[in-house]
Design an enzyme around this catalytic site. Sequence first.
Site, PDB file in Angstrom:
ATOM      1  N   ASP A  63     -23.605  -9.451  12.780  1.00  0.00           N
ATOM      2  CA  ASP A  63     -22.806  -9.433  11.542  1.00  0.00           C
ATOM      3  C   ASP A  63     -21.535 -10.244  11.802  1.00  0.00           C
ATOM      4  O   ASP A  63     -20.573  -9.707  12.322  1.00  0.00           O
ATOM      5  CB  ASP A  63     -22.510  -7.970  11.186  1.00  0.00           C
ATOM      6  N   GLU A  85     -13.726 -11.794   6.973  1.00  0.00           N
ATOM      7  CA  GLU A  85     -14.542 -11.000   6.037  1.00  0.00           C
ATOM      8  C   GLU A  85     -14.390  -9.516   6.320  1.00  0.00           C
ATOM      9  O   GLU A  85     -14.302  -8.694   5.414  1.00  0.00           O
ATOM     10  CB  GLU A  85     -16.018 -11.415   6.145  1.00  0.00           C
ATOM     11  N   GLU A  86     -14.383  -9.190   7.611  1.00  0.00           N
ATOM     12  CA  GLU A  86     -14.403  -7.771   8.011  1.00  0.00           C
ATOM     13  C   GLU A  86     -13.108  -7.034   7.664  1.00  0.00           C
ATOM     14  O   GLU A  86     -13.037  -5.822   7.758  1.00  0.00           O
ATOM     15  CB  GLU A  86     -14.688  -7.650   9.517  1.00  0.00           C
ATOM     16  N   ASP A 136     -25.695 -12.893   5.042  1.00  0.00           N
ATOM     17  CA  ASP A 136     -25.066 -11.864   5.874  1.00  0.00           C
ATOM     18  C   ASP A 136     -26.143 -10.953   6.464  1.00  0.00           C
ATOM     19  O   ASP A 136     -27.332 -11.233   6.362  1.00  0.00           O
ATOM     20  CB  ASP A 136     -24.059 -11.068   5.018  1.00  0.00           C
TER      21      ASP A 136
HETATM   22 ZN    ZN Z   1     -20.934  -9.132   7.473  1.00  0.00          ZN
END
Ligand code: ZN
Length: 361
Positions: A183, A215-216, A238
């Site tokens: 991820d 993103e996280e 993703d």
């Molecule tokens: Zn992700």
Amino acid sequence: MKKKSNELENWLKEISEVPGPSGFESRVRELMVQRLGGTCEVLKDNIGSVIFKKQGQTAGPNIMLAAHMDEIGFLVKTITKEGYLKFVTLGGWWEQVMLGQRITVMTAKGDIPGVIGSKPPHVLSAEERKKMVTKKEMYIDIGALDKKDAEERMGVTPGVPAVPFTSFTLMANPDFLVGKAWDDRVGCAIVTDVLQQLGEVKHSNTVFGVGTVQEEVGCRGAKTSADVIGPQVAIAVDTCIAGDTPGMSEDQASAKLGGGVAVCIYDASLIPHVKLRDFVLETAREAGIPFQLEFSEGGGTDGGRIHLHAQGVPSIVLSVPTRYIHSHNGIISRKDYESTVKLILELVKKLDGKKVRELLD
Ligand SMILES: [Zn+2]
């Protein structure tokens, strides 16, 4: 055929193992630039996202393929006088998977190993053993003699990031790949692969493959990179939760490893554009590409940000199901990787000006 699969393994090993937590994605970016810099125009936003532009037979419509380069990690907050590091987490960690794990601390003097320390069970009372240790109580052990040793000899200062340390490994079933940061490094690998393969394909649009940042911690690079591109259609690439492990029900997560590319029908930040979703499903069926449906009630992706860009962008998420997401050891299936690449290539071939106008009608 053997050679090709080794090439894919080497590439996935490289992009999985490279450290790049949220806000510190530069080494992932370099890997993608090395692969694509010669064949695509390289653009960027101002916070670290990288954009690879490949114009086909026509200029536009603009198709955005977004994968995030960042992984969940840690950031050193303070150093104790004994030389242990207190930290904040970058992205969503669950305490249960943190303790006793090995990490890489990215100091100004280079990467050094660390371990997230924990007390051995021998000294815990029966009551203590039942409780979860919180992040606040944890620390990173880098083997420093004291604070001065950590700072001066090892180059650790507040603000230094850290990530899980995991060696990429093929399982006994060689379709299953263990690694950290799937991820969303698997998404970065897929976007890179698609852009490379587009070299030999006719497509009446301009494709922008993006490695987004942060993103996280709130899909930040998705917003800024969409501003650079002005997309007419977007596909976020993703990972999604695999539901095929003990204790998980189909109702919690329906995707299975090896079941093919997962097409998102719902997540907490995006209801995929209905006409785009149906076009994606129809394309997969026509091309005989294995696919499965996926939903996520508890998470979102870059797609959640991109679809709200300007007046709105028809968007969808295509995912690779991943076991043990947000931990040191994720597992993915090579088959799902391959079907995701195939489906995106088919979609790009078809997304010309006429098709995009139809979607917007
Ligand atoms: Zn992700």
